[in-house]
Design a protein around this motif. Structure first.
Motif, mmCIF file in Angstrom:
data_model
loop_
_atom_site.group_PDB
_atom_site.id
_atom_site.type_symbol
_atom_site.label_atom_id
_atom_site.label_comp_id
_atom_site.label_asym_id
_atom_site.label_seq_id
_atom_site.Cartn_x
_atom_site.Cartn_y
_atom_site.Cartn_z
ATOM 1 N N TYR A 89 11.128 -9.699 -3.405
ATOM 2 C CA TYR A 89 9.847 -10.171 -2.873
ATOM 3 C C TYR A 89 9.755 -9.920 -1.370
ATOM 4 O O TYR A 89 8.768 -9.358 -0.880
ATOM 5 C CB TYR A 89 9.739 -11.670 -3.177
ATOM 6 N N TRP A 136 17.075 -0.436 -3.301
ATOM 7 C CA TRP A 136 15.948 -1.263 -2.929
ATOM 8 C C TRP A 136 15.525 -0.956 -1.499
ATOM 9 O O TRP A 136 15.141 -1.859 -0.767
ATOM 10 C CB TRP A 136 16.306 -2.741 -3.070
ATOM 11 N N LEU A 191 11.009 1.397 -2.932
ATOM 12 C CA LEU A 191 10.146 0.302 -3.358
ATOM 13 C C LEU A 191 8.687 0.723 -3.329
ATOM 14 O O LEU A 191 7.914 0.361 -4.218
ATOM 15 C CB LEU A 191 10.345 -0.921 -2.461
ATOM 16 N N VAL A 241 2.434 -8.352 -2.977
ATOM 17 C CA VAL A 241 3.406 -8.911 -3.909
ATOM 18 C C VAL A 241 2.826 -10.012 -4.778
ATOM 19 O O VAL A 241 3.431 -10.413 -5.759
ATOM 20 C CB VAL A 241 4.634 -9.461 -3.159
ATOM 21 N N ILE A 296 3.811 -4.007 0.560
ATOM 22 C CA ILE A 296 3.327 -4.013 -0.822
ATOM 23 C C ILE A 296 2.706 -5.383 -1.101
ATOM 24 O O ILE A 296 3.241 -6.416 -0.680
ATOM 25 C CB ILE A 296 4.488 -3.714 -1.802
ATOM 26 N N ARG A 330 11.608 -7.877 0.473
ATOM 27 C CA ARG A 330 11.701 -6.439 0.773
ATOM 28 C C ARG A 330 10.350 -5.763 0.544
ATOM 29 O O ARG A 330 9.941 -4.884 1.304
ATOM 30 C CB ARG A 330 12.758 -5.777 -0.117
ATOM 31 N N ARG A 331 9.661 -6.177 -0.523
ATOM 32 C CA ARG A 331 8.347 -5.593 -0.798
ATOM 33 C C ARG A 331 7.335 -6.013 0.247
ATOM 34 O O ARG A 331 6.520 -5.203 0.672
ATOM 35 C CB ARG A 331 7.869 -6.024 -2.182
ATOM 36 N N GLU A 373 13.150 0.768 1.480
ATOM 37 C CA GLU A 373 11.701 0.703 1.640
ATOM 38 C C GLU A 373 10.992 1.812 0.866
ATOM 39 O O GLU A 373 10.015 1.570 0.167
ATOM 40 C CB GLU A 373 11.398 0.808 3.139
#
Lengths: 235, 443
Positions: free
Chosen positions: A216, B325, B330, A226, A224, A218-219, B327
């Motif tokens: 979560y 994982w 992802l 989420v 992104i 990292r996104r 950037e």
């Protein structure tokens, strides 16, 4: 009765990182802090050119920290960022509230840590002395949340409008729902989901919690959308 | 009136209750046996779970929910001081921490003890609760133990039977008590009585019936390992140390099953074609993104039992999930509609992305990436008869090649076998009427 220093071992921002990596990160961020003003100047110069408006609202340091220009970071000499963290508009980091006799960092933040808009991190005060705040990696801090904790472990999700009391210890893999008040000196153990005022354990999180929270954050850092954390979704 | 908020959720059906109903599927029915029909418990809320809460037994190749795993306590610890307690001492202490951890009897927050003369003063961190000055605590013994002993001394006169009787039926005749042993019965605890005495004691040795409210003791927590009930293989095994979040093994559905995400159509009232007469069904195309979690390529067959739903691409192939994982991976692992903030990396990934070629558009796939595909699904509904929420059961038949080289006695090290698993997903869409609803002012 829990003393805040009682279980410092095993927690803190660098538990998942090797000791060598940790010192490297620290050097890296000290450097990045020094170059921040330079980066700021460069970014200002570039702003007139092809930089998109949205991007210019953030400064990106060498270690990948994305810091809002509108954030209020005070006493940056006493703040260590592990890299790849995202600091949103009007986030307040009170690095200026350090001990006058020490040059060590008073706010230490790990990697992939998201500080939401208008959140504040204040080193806790006890008998006129400020104590350092340690925040681990993969930590999400929601909007309008104020933090005076002694330590926040890695893989922690803190929602919006929360109040983390002074010298609270939040262990790893914890979810704190929106509008939660954590009283001072409280310890929240791993795999807990807490809610309410004062905070109460509402659920024991499943074994996937640390991975889900890491993904979560990292996104979020990568930009992104989420959505809502699966552990907070209504049934 | 603003349309209701659009919400969607994805639940996965755990077949454990169905299998218990029909314990021995006939061997003649072959592999389709458990999946040949729609399970009777498919839409039962207790059989549907979020992906993050499920385990996956790699041996049985099936999902395991909390009801179909056996739990075994690995270690016990106090959640407040994180001290590990052995099984025997946990039993002796009624699963309470006997060190210095106490909870406020009023609000449940932690209580801080401070020294006052030859005793301790207890203060709640949150509310204004303080201990009764008549409660004398010895400084040489742990506070938790002293409080525990006070509870124990109190327990004899305050029998569990009376407590149960008081909680269950207040119409029963009152227990015969002397004037000295009057214990306040808290009416709030009628719903959930605790097998531990009320936090109120009579001051031992005093002549008047004075009541003291004791602080609560902190309940211990345990770490448990999970095993599959069918094959007894270990699913998760935590590190027993209280402050560690490591696991010896973790077999979670999160790392096996594809994750689904349904997206609201971009152009809201689009299929509301004025040429379509009201008697003909009209629909709306939603975008379903399926993300592979396995490190190998998977073949998917999607089917649904919901008659209002049409799947445009029922057969898809999805590439392997990369383990990294970082950037870039992802961003590659999600459709571009999910990017909310542009960075240099998102722009680079966008530039370098392979565009779907016309042949894949022919197969009905809307968009695809390294480990995901987006397929359109059409939800049709008769005009004027739109429910606010819709449940869409989807059956995903997943097949993938699994390498078996970890088995030592296999002659060919690179050999692999085809694995087929079938899982029911239930997509629930709320606020559907806000999307499909006819917007009269727009027409």
């Amino acid at each position: 009765m829990v003393k805040p220093d009682e279980d410092e071992h095993g927690s803190g921002p660098s538990q998942k990182q090797e000791a060598a990596g940790n010192s490297a990160i620290r050097n890296n961020t000290v450097n990045s802090k020094k170059t921040q003003s330079a980066a700021q100047l460069a970014a200002k110069r570039a702003r007139g050119s092809q930089q998109q408006k949205q991007n210019s609202e953030y400064i990106e340091t060498e270690s990948g920290n994305r810091i809002s220009r509108k954030s209020a970071i005070q006493g940056s000499r006493y703040i260590v960022l592990g890299g790849k963290s995202l600091i949103e508009h009007n986030a307040v980091l009170r690095g200026d509230l350090h001990r006058p006799d020490s040059n060590g960092p008073v706010i230490a933040i790990g990697r992939y840590t998201i500080l939401g808009a208008k959140c504040s991190i204040t080193p806790p005060l006890k008998s006129e002395t400020r104590y350092p705040v340690k925040i681990g990696s993969y930590v999400h801090i929601g909007e309008n949340t104020s933090i005076q904790a002694a330590s926040i472990g890695s893989h922690v999700y803190i929602g919006n409008n929360c109040d983390i009391g002074k010298f609270a210890i939040i262990k790893e893999a914890v979810v704190i729902e929106d509008n939660t008040v954590i009283p001072p000196f409280t310890v929240i153990s791993s795999f807990s989901k807490v809610s309410g005022s004062p905070a109460k354990l509402v659920e024991e999180l499943p074994e996937s919690a640390d991975d889900v929270i890491e993904l979560y954050t990292r996104r979020l850092y990568a930009g992104i959308d989420v959505g809502i954390l699966p552990f907070l979704e209504a049934d | 009136m603003s349309p209701p908020e659009w919400r969607s959720k994805v639940r996965i059906f755990c077949a454990c209750q169905v299998l218990q109903e029909n314990p021995a599927p006939n061997n003649t029915d072959e592999s389709d046996a458990p999946y040949g029909h729609i399970p009777s418990t498919l839409m039962k809320p207790w059989a549907l779970h979020k992906l993050e809460y499920l385990y996956f037994c790699d041996h049985c190749k099936s999902t395991k929910c909390k009801q179909c795993v056996t739990q075994e306590v690995i270690s016990r610890f106090c959640p407040s001081c994180l001290y590990e307690v052995t099984e025997s001492s946990a039993r002796a202490s009624s699963n309470k921490c006997l060190r210095n951890c106490l909870q406020c009897p009023e609000c449940g927050s932690s209580v801080v003890a401070s020294s006052e003369g030859d005793t301790y003063k207890l203060n709640c961190n949150y509310c204004s609760w303080k201990n009764d000055p008549k409660l004398k605590l010895n400084k040489k013994v742990a506070i938790g133990l002293q409080v525990f002993n006070l509870y124990k001394e109190n327990e004899g006169s305050y029998s569990r039977f009376e407590q149960i009787r008081g909680s269950v039926n207040s119409s029963l005749p009152k227990p015969v008590t002397s004037s000295l042993t009057t214990f306040r019965m808290n009416t709030n605890t009628k719903q959930h009585f605790e097998p531990f005495p009320e936090p109120i004691i009579r001051v031992i040795g005093s002549t008047d019936a004075h009541e003291i409210v004791l602080p609560k003791l902190v309940e211990l927590r345990g770490k448990t390992s999970k095993r599959c009930k069918v094959c007894r293989r270990s699913l998760t095994k935590p590190d027993p140390r209280p402050s560690s979040i490591k696991f010896r093994n973790k077999s979670l559905a999160f790392n096996f099953l594809p994750s689904l995400f349904i997206e609201k159509p971009k152009n809201v009232p689009s299929i509301q074609n004025p040429l379509v007469t009201s008697s003909i069904t009209s629909g709306q195309t939603f975008m379903l993104t399926i993300t592979n979690s396995l490190p190998s390529k998977i073949q998917l067959n999607i089917s649904t039992s919901q008659s209002l739903v049409t799947l445009i691409a029922p057969q898809v192939e999805i590439g392997p999930n990369s383990d990294s994982w970082d950037e870039e991976s992802l961003i590659q692992a999600v459709p571009f509609s999910h990017i909310s903030r542009q960075t240099n990396v998102t722009r680079r990934v966008f530039m370098e992305k392979e565009r779907p070629n016309p042949s894949s558009t022919m197969s009905g796939i809307h968009d695809k990436g390294p480990n995901w595909v987006t397929v359109p699904i059409e939800i049709s509904t008769l005009n004027g008869n739109i429910d606010t929420s819709l449940d869409i059961p989807l059956f995903l038949s997943i097949s993938y090649e699994e390498s078996v080289d970890e088995v030592e006695h296999v002659t060919k090290p690179s050999s692999s076998k085809l694995v087929r698993i079938g899982v029911w997903y239930v997509l629930t869409i709320h606020g559907l009427d806000g999307i499909i609803a006819n917007n009269p002012e727009d027409l």
